[in-house]
Design an enzyme around this catalytic site. Sequence first.
Site, short mmCIF file in Angstrom:
data_model
loop_
_atom_site.label_atom_id
_atom_site.label_comp_id
_atom_site.label_asym_id
_atom_site.label_seq_id
_atom_site.Cartn_x
_atom_site.Cartn_y
_atom_site.Cartn_z
CE LYS A 89 0.66 13.32 -18.92
NZ LYS A 89 0.99 14.73 -19.25
CD GLU B 122 4.48 6.71 -34.48
OE1 GLU B 122 5.35 7.29 -35.15
OE2 GLU B 122 4.02 5.59 -34.78
CB CYS C 128 7.33 14.55 -35.33
SG CYS C 128 5.77 14.04 -36.07
CD GLU D 277 12.18 16.59 -32.47
OE1 GLU D 277 12.23 16.20 -31.28
OE2 GLU D 277 11.30 16.23 -33.26
P1 NAD Z 1 7.43 15.03 -24.24
O1 NAD Z 1 8.08 13.73 -24.45
O2 NAD Z 1 8.08 16.03 -23.38
O3 NAD Z 1 5.97 14.84 -23.64
C1 NAD Z 1 4.99 14.06 -24.28
C2 NAD Z 1 4.03 13.50 -23.25
O4 NAD Z 1 4.73 12.59 -22.41
C3 NAD Z 1 3.42 14.55 -22.33
O5 NAD Z 1 2.07 14.22 -22.10
C4 NAD Z 1 4.25 14.42 -21.08
O6 NAD Z 1 3.59 14.84 -19.90
C5 NAD Z 1 4.49 12.92 -21.04
N1 NAD Z 1 5.66 12.49 -20.28
C6 NAD Z 1 6.84 13.16 -20.12
N2 NAD Z 1 7.68 12.42 -19.35
C7 NAD Z 1 7.04 11.27 -19.05
C8 NAD Z 1 7.38 10.10 -18.30
N3 NAD Z 1 8.58 9.96 -17.73
N4 NAD Z 1 6.46 9.11 -18.21
C9 NAD Z 1 5.25 9.22 -18.81
N5 NAD Z 1 4.87 10.30 -19.51
C10 NAD Z 1 5.76 11.31 -19.64
O7 NAD Z 1 7.17 15.62 -25.71
P2 NAD Z 1 6.59 17.03 -26.09
O8 NAD Z 1 7.64 18.06 -25.79
O9 NAD Z 1 5.24 17.17 -25.51
O10 NAD Z 1 6.41 16.88 -27.68
C11 NAD Z 1 7.40 17.16 -28.61
C12 NAD Z 1 8.06 15.87 -29.07
O11 NAD Z 1 7.08 15.00 -29.62
C13 NAD Z 1 9.07 16.10 -30.19
O12 NAD Z 1 10.20 15.33 -29.94
C14 NAD Z 1 8.35 15.59 -31.43
O13 NAD Z 1 9.17 15.17 -32.49
C15 NAD Z 1 7.56 14.46 -30.86
N6 NAD Z 1 6.45 14.12 -31.75
C16 NAD Z 1 6.55 12.98 -32.51
C17 NAD Z 1 5.55 12.64 -33.39
C18 NAD Z 1 5.62 11.39 -34.22
O14 NAD Z 1 4.60 10.99 -34.77
N7 NAD Z 1 6.78 10.75 -34.34
C19 NAD Z 1 4.42 13.47 -33.51
C20 NAD Z 1 4.36 14.62 -32.74
C21 NAD Z 1 5.39 14.94 -31.85
#
Ligand code: NAD
Length: 499
Positions: A193, A269, A303, A401
């Site tokens: 997804k 992550e 991140c 963040e």
């Molecule tokens: P997000 O959590 O908003 O969304 C990520 C994914 O989760 C999307 O596909 C979204 O549709 C899905 N999602 C959202 N709510 C959900 C739920 N309740 N159930 C299942 N799926 C759900 O994150 P984002 O805004 O897309 O990405 C940015 C974040 O990702 C930042 O916090 C960043 O630090 C983190 N990130 C972490 C790493 C790492 O390796 N630690 C790498 C890249 C990004």
Amino acid sequence: MSIATGTASANSIKEALNNKTVHHFIGGQFESSASGDTFDDINPATGEVIAQISSGGVTEIDMAVSAAKEAFDRGPWPRMSLRERCDILRKIGDLILQYKEVLAHAETRDTGKPLSESLEGDIPRAAQNFQFFADYAQAITEECFTVSDNERHIAVREPLGVAALITPWNLPLYLSSWKIAPCLAMGNTCVLKPAEWTPFTAYLLGFIAKEAGLPPGVLNVVHGFGAHSAGEALTRHPDVSCISFTGETTTGKAIMSAAAQTLKKVSFELGGKGATIIFDDADLKEAIPTAVRAAYRNQGQICLAGSRLFVQEGVYKQVVEEVVAAVKQIRVGDPLDRNTQMGSIISLEQLEKVQEYIQHGKKEGKLLTGGDRVKELPNGYFLQPTVFSDLSFDSRCCQEEIFGPVLPIIPFKTEQQVIDMTNSTAYGLSASIWSSNVDTCHRVSQKIRTGILWVNCWFARDLRTPFGGQKSSGIGREGGRYALDFFSELKTISYKYKA
Ligand code: NAD
């Protein structure tokens, strides 16, 4: 409803780049949503609608999980030899390189990141993820515990079944492939997804999977939103065995709670608030440009970004001046222009979130440069790279963040003081320390609570190493054998032989 696709040749991928509808990829077929619902895919650099994304929900997740389960229970994938599976994964990596231009354009159009970064960073790394795990999975061994000539206990690895892979928008194909490759190498099947903001390269991956000969149902892609939509339906599905998620910490908490109902294995992550720490004796010629890159690469939407810069008193004034001068030189502009160094923020929503932090910064500290939208590019979500001083380490800009091009610079006196300030956030993903004294580097690196710590460098990566965060930055580790461990179950088979 199934969509005819023809053969997945270079032309068809090129044609797919211009498709006005992004379809799900289920059981080897491109499908629209049963309801016919779609939502806009927007190019954040222009504000234009690129395509309509099929909006998946419970129905499409049910279809995708059932295709993945069928492929796992009765299909050839888990029954193939490891070498045969890895040959197909390597082929996927080769095809990603072959279609690099198409994929890079799709990635830049969806994310607003500079094309040079997609071409030289994201897409080659996605190919490398497949190639790396194709090789690495064949190199791992199983343990045998010998009691005597007549008794041996062998720990064998088995696939888990259907995996849910949920990814964010900042590094779309890069992070999806980082999960898909080890997951499939171990014989699992999966449902991906992708983030709702950046569906295109995941859609194109369906064409590549077909061309590489991946059996139907092994990789399924369902587009849609997270909560109360495709994402949540996937995390609650009883036939999903594990969830590998990258995204925000708050989303991780929601997924953990949903997954608890069916006791799924999870790997998270999550967010970060990385620190760059410059000591008086650091090599400033290296440290300053790297600190700037660490803060603004990918518009600060990484991140692992060095999103707080701690500088020891003796060099504070010099570092501030040189950082500000370097930041003023960053070329923000059209992502398709090869000279552009910083593109647009992913969405209006994210731009407004970052602007809110800038307002806090202006109230609580001193704005040294940036702070506004780029006026020459009013249609896109461009933001000037921004630097603050005089912010307390416990202010919102230094604790939360921001995930945007905003860098607070904070002075420190002693080692203990900077260790305490670095460790003061809820996160623990990454930090980089700059000093020419090996003892300082050693002492400080022991005391900072992060999953990744760089000494006199930033973003140096070896795909064999464990990757992940401490505290609210995650659960578990990706990379190398740690990812293969997550995507497999250990079973002990004990043998007694007749003497
Ligand atoms: P997000 O959590 O908003 O969304 C990520 C994914 O989760 C999307 O596909 C979204 O549709 C899905 N999602 C959202 N709510 C959900 C739920 N309740 N159930 C299942 N799926 C759900 O994150 P984002 O805004 O897309 O990405 C940015 C974040 O990702 C930042 O916090 C960043 O630090 C983190 N990130 C972490 C790493 C790492 O390796 N630690 C790498 C890249 C990004």
